[in-house]
Scaffold this motif. Sequence first.
Motif, PDB file in Angstrom:
ATOM      1  N   TYR A  17       0.828  -1.204   0.000  1.00 35.83           N
ATOM      2  CA  TYR A  17       0.000   0.000   0.000  1.00 35.83           C
ATOM      3  C   TYR A  17       0.868   1.262   0.000  1.00 35.83           C
ATOM      4  O   TYR A  17       0.644   2.195  -0.776  1.00 35.83           O
TER       5      TYR A  17
ATOM      6  N   GLN B 174       1.412   4.573  -2.589  1.00 32.80           N
ATOM      7  CA  GLN B 174       1.432   5.983  -2.222  1.00 32.80           C
ATOM      8  C   GLN B 174       2.692   6.675  -2.744  1.00 32.80           C
ATOM      9  O   GLN B 174       2.647   7.821  -3.197  1.00 32.80           O
TER      10      GLN B 174
ATOM     11  N   TYR C 204      -1.966  -0.868  -6.681  1.00 34.56           N
ATOM     12  CA  TYR C 204      -3.223  -1.047  -5.954  1.00 34.56           C
ATOM     13  C   TYR C 204      -3.994  -2.256  -6.474  1.00 34.56           C
ATOM     14  O   TYR C 204      -4.645  -2.970  -5.704  1.00 34.56           O
TER      15      TYR C 204
ATOM     16  N   LEU D 295      -2.369  -5.244  -4.993  1.00 33.39           N
ATOM     17  CA  LEU D 295      -2.752  -5.352  -3.585  1.00 33.39           C
ATOM     18  C   LEU D 295      -4.127  -5.986  -3.436  1.00 33.39           C
ATOM     19  O   LEU D 295      -4.334  -6.878  -2.605  1.00 33.39           O
ATOM     20  N   ALA D 296      -5.071  -5.545  -4.253  1.00 26.06           N
ATOM     21  CA  ALA D 296      -6.425  -6.103  -4.179  1.00 26.06           C
ATOM     22  C   ALA D 296      -6.460  -7.555  -4.641  1.00 26.06           C
ATOM     23  O   ALA D 296      -7.150  -8.388  -4.049  1.00 26.06           O
TER      24      ALA D 296
ATOM     25  N   GLN E 287      -9.484  -0.972   2.900  1.00 26.95           N
ATOM     26  CA  GLN E 287     -10.306  -0.989   1.693  1.00 26.95           C
ATOM     27  C   GLN E 287     -10.750   0.421   1.335  1.00 26.95           C
ATOM     28  O   GLN E 287     -10.705   0.829   0.167  1.00 26.95           O
TER      29      GLN E 287
ATOM     30  N   ASP F 240      -9.254   3.193   2.235  1.00 26.67           N
ATOM     31  CA  ASP F 240      -8.074   3.961   1.832  1.00 26.67           C
ATOM     32  C   ASP F 240      -7.675   3.643   0.391  1.00 26.67           C
ATOM     33  O   ASP F 240      -7.300   4.536  -0.371  1.00 26.67           O
ATOM     34  N   ILE F 241      -7.759   2.368   0.018  1.00 27.28           N
ATOM     35  CA  ILE F 241      -7.424   1.978  -1.353  1.00 27.28           C
ATOM     36  C   ILE F 241      -8.402   2.611  -2.339  1.00 27.28           C
ATOM     37  O   ILE F 241      -8.011   3.084  -3.408  1.00 27.28           O
ATOM     38  N   THR F 242      -9.671   2.639  -1.970  1.00 25.64           N
ATOM     39  CA  THR F 242     -10.671   3.259  -2.846  1.00 25.64           C
ATOM     40  C   THR F 242     -10.360   4.727  -3.071  1.00 25.64           C
ATOM     41  O   THR F 242     -10.412   5.233  -4.198  1.00 25.64           O
TER      42      THR F 242
ATOM     43  N   ARG G 238      -7.213   5.009  -5.269  1.00 23.65           N
ATOM     44  CA  ARG G 238      -7.500   4.728  -6.688  1.00 23.65           C
ATOM     45  C   ARG G 238      -8.229   5.898  -7.334  1.00 23.65           C
ATOM     46  O   ARG G 238      -8.003   6.201  -8.518  1.00 23.65           O
TER      47      ARG G 238
END
Length: 311
Positions: A263, A267, A282, A285-286, A298, A300-302, A305
């Motif tokens: 993650y 960044q 990303y 990672l998913a 989840q 934070d990833i959204t 992205r």
Amino acid sequence: MRKLLLLAGVAMCWALPATAQSGLEGRVGKLEGEMRAVQRKVFPGGAGAIPSVEPQITGAPAPGRDIGSPATTPITDLTQRVSSLEQQVASMTGQIEQSQYRLRQLEEQFAAYRKEMDARLAGTAPISDTGGPAEGSGGPATSTPASRPETPARKPEAAAPAPGKDPARAKLVAAVEKPASGQADEDDYIYGYRLWQAKLYPEAAAQLKKVVAEYPKSRRASFAQNLLGRSYLDDGKPSLASIAFYDNYKKMPDGERAPESLYYLGQSLMKLNKPADACKVYGELADVYGAKIGAQMQADITRARTAAKCK
């Protein structure tokens, strides 16, 4: 004498179809055996569970015959069976070869993608940030949203002062309590964590490197490698942090802090103005850790992205 010759000729005429029929029976038996072998490969399930396969191309229906007309000869029937079996074997063999070719293409494409990702991730440089998951003694990690890229320009990393040479700094290091639970890997990691909390980043990095080197099989090795990257980030050394995060993901993919390292690598790519590469990270990672990622990450990833404008 003429009668004997006539009888011999009739016998020879009857013997010829019988010989041809015997040869065709051999061909039919061989083709039917091949057909069963192909069916076992396409429809696995054991000898009594092989489904029958109807021929894709069949001969034209036989014309109607008047009552009393002679039936089709055995040679004609066998020839039709041979033609039908040959067509089925050729069709199914072609389908199997096409499926195997597509599978090889997919494997080659995936291998090329993996190679490209390895090359890209190996040369990335993470950024420093002020938030993120606490690297304490146990609980689930939380992460901070990825920040937007500022400027693509990068500042050279300043050399850190050698630990212990500044009396004032040595006093700060001495003030950090060393744990003494009796479990060496745990105590060494917690001490490195406390140095990081005290913002003594060079000393923390040295301590965390020791944990990874001396206890590579410990669950704390993944924690230490990830926190090593965080120490470099907070100390303004993004290039070193990039190597630490990438190594944690590649060398300890099953470690508890591998998702966080991946993650933060995403960044860093955003900070370096590489949104396309960040989107790939990303996505990785998913794909790899989707079931292990908590609700906070989840989210934070959204957000990350969205910031990277991932498709």
